[in-house]
Design a protein around this motif. Sequence first.
Motif, short mmCIF file in Angstrom:
data_model
loop_
_atom_site.label_atom_id
_atom_site.label_comp_id
_atom_site.label_asym_id
_atom_site.label_seq_id
_atom_site.Cartn_x
_atom_site.Cartn_y
_atom_site.Cartn_z
N MET A 1 37.05 99.42 -10.84
CA MET A 1 35.75 100.09 -10.73
C MET A 1 35.63 101.63 -10.37
N LEU A 2 36.65 101.98 -9.35
CA LEU A 2 36.58 103.32 -9.11
C LEU A 2 37.22 104.09 -9.93
N CYS A 3 38.21 103.46 -10.91
CA CYS A 3 38.74 104.31 -11.98
C CYS A 3 37.74 104.51 -13.05
N GLY A 4 36.97 103.62 -13.35
CA GLY A 4 35.98 103.59 -14.47
C GLY A 4 34.92 104.74 -13.98
N VAL A 5 34.46 104.77 -12.76
CA VAL A 5 33.38 105.49 -12.35
C VAL A 5 34.04 107.15 -12.41
N SER A 34 29.19 102.13 -22.21
CA SER A 34 30.22 101.57 -23.05
C SER A 34 30.66 100.32 -22.72
N PRO A 35 30.21 99.29 -23.44
CA PRO A 35 30.65 97.66 -22.93
C PRO A 35 32.26 97.77 -22.91
N LEU A 36 32.70 98.43 -23.69
CA LEU A 36 34.44 98.32 -23.88
C LEU A 36 34.83 98.99 -22.52
N HIS A 37 34.29 100.28 -22.01
CA HIS A 37 34.72 100.81 -20.87
C HIS A 37 34.42 99.95 -19.48
N ILE A 38 33.30 99.34 -19.48
CA ILE A 38 32.79 98.49 -18.44
C ILE A 38 33.77 97.41 -18.46
N TYR A 39 34.03 96.71 -19.49
CA TYR A 39 34.99 95.60 -19.53
C TYR A 39 36.11 95.88 -18.83
N TYR A 40 36.90 97.15 -19.20
CA TYR A 40 38.19 97.22 -18.64
C TYR A 40 38.08 97.88 -17.31
N SER A 41 36.81 98.20 -16.92
CA SER A 41 36.85 98.73 -15.37
C SER A 41 36.48 97.55 -14.47
N GLN A 42 36.22 96.33 -14.84
CA GLN A 42 36.05 95.16 -14.31
C GLN A 42 37.35 94.34 -14.13
N GLN A 43 38.32 94.82 -14.64
CA GLN A 43 39.64 94.07 -14.78
C GLN A 43 40.76 94.77 -13.83
N VAL A 44 41.60 94.03 -13.16
CA VAL A 44 42.64 94.36 -12.32
C VAL A 44 43.87 94.77 -13.23
N ARG A 45 43.63 95.46 -14.41
CA ARG A 45 44.79 95.77 -15.08
C ARG A 45 44.77 97.27 -15.44
N PRO A 46 45.88 97.79 -16.02
CA PRO A 46 45.95 99.10 -16.17
C PRO A 46 44.99 99.81 -16.90
N TYR A 47 44.20 99.52 -17.79
CA TYR A 47 43.43 100.20 -18.71
C TYR A 47 42.33 101.23 -18.18
N ALA A 48 41.57 100.60 -17.17
CA ALA A 48 40.68 101.69 -16.64
C ALA A 48 41.46 103.03 -16.19
N LEU A 49 42.61 102.46 -15.54
CA LEU A 49 43.45 103.83 -14.74
C LEU A 49 43.97 104.74 -15.94
N PHE A 50 44.30 104.02 -16.93
CA PHE A 50 44.92 104.71 -18.29
C PHE A 50 43.93 105.72 -18.75
#
Length: 317
Positions: A1-5, A34-50
């Motif tokens: 979430m922090l990465c997404g924001v 963006s639903p795509l950005h929100i989706y990855y910002s809610q996962q404990v995976r590397p994509y939001a950080l990326f």
Amino acid sequence: MLCGVTAVVIAYRLGRRLWGADVAWLGALLLAVSPLHIYYSQQVRPYALFILLALGSLSCLEWLKRSESSYVGLFYSFVTALALYTHNYGLFLLIPLLLYVVQRQVSARTGLACAAAILLAYSPWTPFLWHQIQTGAASWIERVWSQTPPTLALVKSFAAFSIGGEVPAYVPTGSAALPLWPKLLAYLLFGTLALRGLTRSGQDGRAGRVFAVNMMLILGIPFLVSFYLPIYIVARYDVIALPLFLLLCASGARSFSGVSYATAVTLTAGLAAWALFFYYSRPPLQGVAAQARMIRTHANARDAVLCTGFTHFDSVN
């Protein structure tokens, strides 16, 4: 979430540096909803950080273009190296640096020093990268690639980037349940805005064209490589270019005035509300209930359970 924001904040700052506050606000808003950005910002995976580090790398590159100090070059190299360690796709972030060197916006000496620093920092990981390639650790990508179909991968990426557009079934943003007409409206609207941002005149137009070239090279090179060795996954690895596309669309929207601008913003807001409604009203992923029962059955009262999407559940069941 922090990465997404934080990515939204960096997108705003980058948009403001290139186009001004009006474009920056709209581009940041598009990324935020963006639903795509929100989706990855809610996962404990590397994509939001990326996404965050890719935006940081591009922002630092713009900074380096204005001030080729050793401090800026070191900071750019550090952020880009972090992106590389977050995901192997970070290698494609070197393409904008090469483009700026060719265009003489960054000196060859500075560009070479930054590239050398990045690759040197990444070198400890290269044996693991080679091991992944040799052992076929990413062989599952070929199956996903063949289902796209491959010749439409780039088109489907831009369709996934457009708010309200359709994305592959394995990315549950809820847009797959949308009726056909909002999807077509999303493709038409965001395609028009991106084209408008690309064809703007003056300094704003030049920034848009540079953005578009960077975006197409970052996506186009792995797309072409994938016909030999599949490495391209629509709406996952290509998120490296998601903020670029949305900022370009924001630039296109701001090039309109009066009623045209109000219409573009209203349509975009309507699509965002529609897509987010489907995103948040979508039932849990198939199989999650069974997985939750398994955890409840086998976990002790004080066990800590980290849910990252149960990606590998089927392979270890």
